[in-house]
Design an enzyme around this catalytic site. Structure first.
Site, PDB file in Angstrom:
ATOM      1  N   CYS A 150     -34.940  17.580 137.424  1.00 27.59           N
ATOM      2  CA  CYS A 150     -33.873  16.626 137.755  1.00 27.59           C
ATOM      3  C   CYS A 150     -34.491  15.346 138.314  1.00 27.59           C
ATOM      4  O   CYS A 150     -35.642  15.310 138.682  1.00 27.59           O
ATOM      5  CB  CYS A 150     -32.969  17.249 138.801  1.00 27.59           C
ATOM      6  SG  CYS A 150     -32.396  18.873 138.304  1.00 27.59           S
ATOM      7  N   ARG A 172     -35.745  12.724 132.841  1.00 28.88           N
ATOM      8  CA  ARG A 172     -36.068  13.998 133.519  1.00 28.88           C
ATOM      9  C   ARG A 172     -34.943  15.008 133.365  1.00 28.88           C
ATOM     10  O   ARG A 172     -35.122  16.185 133.672  1.00 28.88           O
ATOM     11  CB  ARG A 172     -36.308  13.748 135.009  1.00 28.88           C
ATOM     12  CG  ARG A 172     -37.551  12.941 135.295  1.00 28.88           C
ATOM     13  CD  ARG A 172     -37.561  12.459 136.719  1.00 28.88           C
ATOM     14  NE  ARG A 172     -37.781  13.546 137.633  1.00 28.88           N
ATOM     15  CZ  ARG A 172     -38.938  13.769 138.248  1.00 28.88           C
ATOM     16  NH1 ARG A 172     -39.950  12.946 138.038  1.00 28.88           N
ATOM     17  NH2 ARG A 172     -39.091  14.768 139.068  1.00 28.88           N
ATOM     18  N   TRP A 186     -30.749  18.525 135.207  1.00 25.23           N
ATOM     19  CA  TRP A 186     -31.096  19.349 134.044  1.00 25.23           C
ATOM     20  C   TRP A 186     -30.785  20.760 134.493  1.00 25.23           C
ATOM     21  O   TRP A 186     -31.487  21.314 135.338  1.00 25.23           O
ATOM     22  CB  TRP A 186     -32.575  19.179 133.697  1.00 25.23           C
ATOM     23  CG  TRP A 186     -33.008  19.921 132.491  1.00 25.23           C
ATOM     24  CD1 TRP A 186     -32.475  19.857 131.237  1.00 25.23           C
ATOM     25  CD2 TRP A 186     -34.093  20.856 132.388  1.00 25.23           C
ATOM     26  NE1 TRP A 186     -33.141  20.678 130.384  1.00 25.23           N
ATOM     27  CE2 TRP A 186     -34.139  21.298 131.053  1.00 25.23           C
ATOM     28  CE3 TRP A 186     -35.022  21.340 133.282  1.00 25.23           C
ATOM     29  CZ2 TRP A 186     -35.079  22.219 130.608  1.00 25.23           C
ATOM     30  CZ3 TRP A 186     -35.959  22.254 132.850  1.00 25.23           C
ATOM     31  CH2 TRP A 186     -35.984  22.701 131.515  1.00 25.23           C
ATOM     32  N   ASN A 199     -33.609  19.242 143.557  1.00 24.36           N
ATOM     33  CA  ASN A 199     -34.358  19.489 142.324  1.00 24.36           C
ATOM     34  C   ASN A 199     -35.126  20.777 142.564  1.00 24.36           C
ATOM     35  O   ASN A 199     -35.781  20.930 143.579  1.00 24.36           O
ATOM     36  CB  ASN A 199     -35.319  18.330 142.062  1.00 24.36           C
ATOM     37  CG  ASN A 199     -36.088  18.496 140.765  1.00 24.36           C
ATOM     38  OD1 ASN A 199     -35.789  19.396 139.982  1.00 24.36           O
ATOM     39  ND2 ASN A 199     -37.063  17.643 140.551  1.00 24.36           N
ATOM     40  N   GLY A 200     -35.028  21.751 141.638  1.00 29.33           N
ATOM     41  CA  GLY A 200     -35.774  23.000 141.813  1.00 29.33           C
ATOM     42  C   GLY A 200     -34.818  24.179 141.784  1.00 29.33           C
ATOM     43  O   GLY A 200     -33.709  24.095 141.267  1.00 29.33           O
ATOM     44  N   GLU A 213     -50.106  19.560 117.081  1.00 32.15           N
ATOM     45  CA  GLU A 213     -49.411  18.503 117.819  1.00 32.15           C
ATOM     46  C   GLU A 213     -48.433  17.764 116.916  1.00 32.15           C
ATOM     47  O   GLU A 213     -47.318  17.448 117.322  1.00 32.15           O
ATOM     48  CB  GLU A 213     -50.440  17.543 118.425  1.00 32.15           C
ATOM     49  CG  GLU A 213     -49.873  16.288 119.020  1.00 32.15           C
ATOM     50  CD  GLU A 213     -48.873  16.516 120.165  1.00 32.15           C
ATOM     51  OE1 GLU A 213     -48.744  17.657 120.630  1.00 32.15           O
ATOM     52  OE2 GLU A 213     -48.210  15.548 120.556  1.00 32.15           O
ATOM     53  N   LYS A 259     -44.426  17.398 117.735  1.00 34.60           N
ATOM     54  CA  LYS A 259     -43.723  16.105 117.774  1.00 34.60           C
ATOM     55  C   LYS A 259     -42.485  16.171 116.885  1.00 34.60           C
ATOM     56  O   LYS A 259     -41.392  15.790 117.271  1.00 34.60           O
ATOM     57  CB  LYS A 259     -44.648  14.984 117.295  1.00 34.60           C
ATOM     58  CG  LYS A 259     -45.720  14.582 118.269  1.00 34.60           C
ATOM     59  CD  LYS A 259     -45.266  13.822 119.496  1.00 34.60           C
ATOM     60  CE  LYS A 259     -44.881  14.583 120.689  1.00 34.60           C
ATOM     61  NZ  LYS A 259     -45.741  15.475 121.389  1.00 34.60           N
ATOM     62  N   GLU A 278     -39.676  18.714 118.149  1.00 33.33           N
ATOM     63  CA  GLU A 278     -38.988  18.476 119.437  1.00 33.33           C
ATOM     64  C   GLU A 278     -38.112  17.226 119.415  1.00 33.33           C
ATOM     65  O   GLU A 278     -37.192  17.115 120.230  1.00 33.33           O
ATOM     66  CB  GLU A 278     -39.976  18.412 120.599  1.00 33.33           C
ATOM     67  CG  GLU A 278     -40.871  17.209 120.648  1.00 33.33           C
ATOM     68  CD  GLU A 278     -41.680  17.166 121.935  1.00 33.33           C
ATOM     69  OE1 GLU A 278     -41.228  17.647 122.977  1.00 33.33           O
ATOM     70  OE2 GLU A 278     -42.797  16.645 121.883  1.00 33.33           O
ATOM     71  N   HIS A 327     -53.666  33.975 104.070  1.00 30.64           N
ATOM     72  CA  HIS A 327     -53.362  35.266 104.726  1.00 30.64           C
ATOM     73  C   HIS A 327     -51.880  35.398 105.042  1.00 30.64           C
ATOM     74  O   HIS A 327     -51.501  36.074 105.999  1.00 30.64           O
ATOM     75  CB  HIS A 327     -54.210  35.384 106.004  1.00 30.64           C
ATOM     76  CG  HIS A 327     -55.676  35.320 105.735  1.00 30.64           C
ATOM     77  ND1 HIS A 327     -56.381  36.337 105.141  1.00 30.64           N
ATOM     78  CD2 HIS A 327     -56.559  34.295 105.917  1.00 30.64           C
ATOM     79  CE1 HIS A 327     -57.654  35.975 104.990  1.00 30.64           C
ATOM     80  NE2 HIS A 327     -57.790  34.747 105.454  1.00 30.64           N
ATOM     81  N   LYS A 336     -38.647  15.945 130.631  1.00 36.45           N
ATOM     82  CA  LYS A 336     -39.980  15.352 130.536  1.00 36.45           C
ATOM     83  C   LYS A 336     -41.017  16.200 131.262  1.00 36.45           C
ATOM     84  O   LYS A 336     -42.136  16.312 130.838  1.00 36.45           O
ATOM     85  CB  LYS A 336     -39.977  13.946 131.137  1.00 36.45           C
ATOM     86  CG  LYS A 336     -41.327  13.247 131.090  1.00 36.45           C
ATOM     87  CD  LYS A 336     -41.856  13.125 129.686  1.00 36.45           C
ATOM     88  CE  LYS A 336     -43.226  12.484 129.634  1.00 36.45           C
ATOM     89  NZ  LYS A 336     -43.808  12.529 128.269  1.00 36.45           N
TER      90      LYS A 336
HETATM   91  C1  AGP Z   1     -44.726  17.298 124.615  1.00 39.27           C
HETATM   92  O1  AGP Z   1     -44.235  16.295 123.737  1.00 39.27           O
HETATM   93  C2  AGP Z   1     -43.633  17.943 125.424  1.00 39.27           C
HETATM   94  N1  AGP Z   1     -42.814  17.001 126.080  1.00 39.27           N
HETATM   95  C3  AGP Z   1     -44.147  19.042 126.317  1.00 39.27           C
HETATM   96  O2  AGP Z   1     -44.750  20.005 125.477  1.00 39.27           O
HETATM   97  C4  AGP Z   1     -45.195  18.638 127.392  1.00 39.27           C
HETATM   98  O3  AGP Z   1     -46.398  18.270 126.779  1.00 39.27           O
HETATM   99  C5  AGP Z   1     -45.440  19.860 128.289  1.00 39.27           C
HETATM  100  O4  AGP Z   1     -44.230  20.193 128.940  1.00 39.27           O
HETATM  101  C6  AGP Z   1     -46.542  19.622 129.331  1.00 39.27           C
HETATM  102  O5  AGP Z   1     -46.159  18.580 130.189  1.00 39.27           O
HETATM  103  P1  AGP Z   1     -47.289  17.997 131.213  1.00 39.27           P
HETATM  104  O6  AGP Z   1     -48.376  17.386 130.365  1.00 39.27           O
HETATM  105  O7  AGP Z   1     -46.557  16.981 132.032  1.00 39.27           O
HETATM  106  O8  AGP Z   1     -47.789  19.148 132.015  1.00 39.27           O
END
Ligand code: AGP
Length: 614
Positions: free
Chosen positions: A2, A27, A75, A101-102, A487, A491, A494, A510, A609
């Site tokens: 959050c 966030r 969130w 937050n938490g 990666e 991308k 997500e 395989h 994020k």
């Molecule tokens: C990547 O595009 C994602 N947003 C997610 O996988 C992110 O890399 C992961 O949550 C790790 O975040 P951090 O690097 O802040 O630890």
């Protein structure tokens, strides 16, 4: 994760809070709310489900006037996204208001206890327990500060909390327990700010205090007092933040993700600056506190991370093993923290984390610390928990990364691992001076190579218009390009919600080759390296089964044109730096596909994020 903002001072609190929340909306965005003490002394709340824009509409209709307030973007973890579960939360008798937050892990028992005393709850959230507990302590005769402290000592789990009360109308209390995402205090002239993250308040002050776990603070317009949870005053460090406020704005870009993709040449310059010594062919990493003794006695390095940062670590394995000759194991932090890794004082654990607040990564760091490992971190968010927990760190210096999809953190963290490998290699004597100079010289061209890839953005946009309706994608790579394939798939999935998989190309026979048909675009990384011929063979196998192949190949490679349906050309790069160059077309392809699909690029559904909860 959050977003939290608090303010006390001469300005209109509602405006400061909402502007700050806008910079934190990445966030979490299930709901948003704000509480302001009115000039008549009452604390009034406005909150709504959905994005921040809904709250802004509410405030336009029913504005709040006052100089002390706080706000929250949510969130959801406990309690579905709804108006009644939106923060801020208020105690039954209206004296205490809280944003949080938490997770309060023991909230169920506490709620039962309070309900048995006749407390009526108005929401399904764990957060409301905090407000009710504080009010109960105040009603029993404790001062507000003591009531807050008692409550914080009673709740379990990681939390970041801000508290307002009509009992102390000019004061905000805040606190941090564990790793629930930061609490940053902004020290102004005759005003004080609270935020989950630096960008929310950077336009007002560059002087920041980062609360540590189990610390709380009392803020008024004229000052602050930081203390521990026993009430002992503490003298915190005030950090001067170098970021400029503009860097946290989108500027002429449509999305933060697009801006951050295009910032990569600049971010690479900034992460190399002061560390790659091009004049003397050496590397300087002062914050890592490396010594020859440490480097020479190291037997193993674990790299722990999540998501994109984990894929960066997979590249780092190639770099560190090739340059420094130290065995490297790369582990998902969420796995590492729950098994029993073999660690001793000759083991280093390197955490890679853009936010520095990812719960799994922080927990893995703490597990490593308990087992006696040397603890390192590569982090972007200055002052974050991971940066403070590590024995040595490298700041990515990429500037704020706001888009949920990580981009410049991936490329800069690879560059940082390259620097680390060079520094370790030199200290261990595995690198001749000539080899070290060559490795450092290879870095000179990196920002320019990244810039040249970005120049082809229109080609990726056109390619996206052909493939944005696909339902499945396959990304294939080998060797150091395999993590890049992973990666690229992440991308795409997500931000566009298209199912995509990254796969080691050699594994296709395989099983996964059964997936190939004319509906499945295959992105193959076929740049000129030792595995080029193998990749060409993979492309031919995919074509033979009717697959559509998009090859990412080196400029000047004419042969690939005969093999693939589409070719993305990238400039030749030193093999160990190729992942930094090769990932950029995949970032842009995913971005443009997501835009064509009308997806919410900067705030994809279900994501945040920084994942500060398990
Ligand atoms: C990547 O595009 C994602 N947003 C997610 O996988 C992110 O890399 C992961 O949550 C790790 O975040 P951090 O690097 O802040 O630890």
């Amino acid at each position: 994760m959050c977003g939290i903002v608090g303010y006390v001072g001469p300005r209109e609190a509602s405006r400061v809070v909402v502007q700050g929340l806008k910079r934190l909306e990445y966030r979490g965005y299930d709901s948003a709310g704000v509480a302001v003490r009115q000039v008549d002394g009452r604390i009034v709340i406005r909150r709504d489900v959905g994005k921040l824009a809904n709250l802004e509409q509410l405030l336009a209709q029913w504005p709040l006037a006052g100089q002390i307030g706080m706000g929250h973007t949510r969130w959801a973890t406990h309690g579905a996204p709804s108006q009644r579960n939106a923060h801020p939360h208020i105690s039954m008798n209206g004296r205490i208001v809280v944003v949080h937050n938490g997770i309060v892990e023991n909230f169920a028992g506490l709620r039962e206890e309070l309900e048995a005393e006749g407390v009526q709850f108005a929401s399904d959230t764990d957060t409301e327990v905090i407000a009710q507990l504080i009010e109960r302590y105040v009603a029993s005769g404790l001062t507000l500060e003591t009531a807050v402290r008692h409550t914080l000592n009673q709740i379990k789990g990681a939390s970041a909390v801000v508290v307002m009360s009509q009992d102390e109308p000019d004061t905000l209390y805040c606190a941090r327990l564990g790793n629930a995402g930061g609490i940053t205090l902004g020290v102004g002239q005759g005003e004080m700010f609270i935020a989950s993250d630096i960008p929310a308040i950077l336009e007002y002050t560059r002087h920041m205090i980062f609360l540590e776990s189990r610390q709380m603070a009392r803020l008024t317009a004229t000052g602050y007092q930081v203390m521990d949870l026993q009430g002992q005053p503490l003298t915190p460090t005030i950090h001067a933040i170098g970021w400029d406020p503009v860097s946290a704005e989108k500027g002429e870009y449509k999305h933060f993700m697009q801006k951050e993709i295009f910032e990569q040449p600049r971010a690479l310059i900034d992460t190399l600056g002061g560390r790659a010594d091009f004049e003397n062919g050496r590397v300087h990493l002062p914050e890592m506190k490396l010594t020859a003794n440490l480097a020479q006695r190291l037997q193993k390095i674990f790299i722990v991370a999540c998501g994109t940062s984990y894929y960066s670590g997979l590249v780092g394995k190639f770099l560190i093993e090739s340059i420094a000759r130290i065995p490297v194991e790369v582990e998902y932090a969420s796995e590492f923290r729950y098994y029993d890794p073999i660690i001793d004082q000759n083991t280093a654990v390197l955490a890679i984390t853009q936010s520095g607040e990812t719960a799994d990564t922080l927990a893995a760091m703490e597990q490593a610390r308990e087992k006696g490992a040397v603890l390192w971190a590569i982090v972007n968010a200055y002052g974050s928990q991971a940066m403070r927990l590590a024995d040595g760190y490298i700041a990515m210096q990429a500037g704020p990364e706001i888009g949920v999809a990580s981009t410049k953190a991936f490329t800069t963290s690879i560059a940082d691992q390259y620097l680390l490998a060079c520094a370790l290699g030199e200290l261990r004597g595995t690198l001749s001076a000539a080899r070290l100079r060559q490795l450092v010289d290879d870095l000179v061209q990196l920002p320019n190579l990244a810039g040249r890839v970005l120049d082809h953005d229109p080609q990726y946009q056109e390619l996206a218009s052909q493939f944005f309706k696909a339902t499945d994608f396959l990304f294939l790579g080998r060797g150091i390009n395999y993590p890049v394939a992973l990666e690229g798939a992440l991308k795409l999935k997500e931000i566009s919600y298209i199912h995509a998989e990254g796969y080691p190309a050699g594994e296709m026979k395989h099983g996964p080759i059964a997936l190939i048909d004319e509906t499945m675009p295959v992105v193959a990384l076929v740049t000129k390296d030792a595995l080029y011929d193998k990749m060409i063979s993979q492309v031919q196998q995919a074509k033979a089964r009717g697959g559509i192949v998009i090859a990412l190949a080196q400029e000047g490679d004419a042969a690939i044109q005969q093999e693939a349906d589409h070719v993305i050309h990238v400039p030749a790069a030193p093999p160990l730096l190729a992942p930094i160059v090769n990932v950029i077309p995949l970032q842009l392809l995913s971005y443009h596909i997501a835009v064509r699909r009308g997806a919410d690029v900067d705030q994809p559904r279900n994501l945040a994020k920084s994942v500060t909860v398990e």
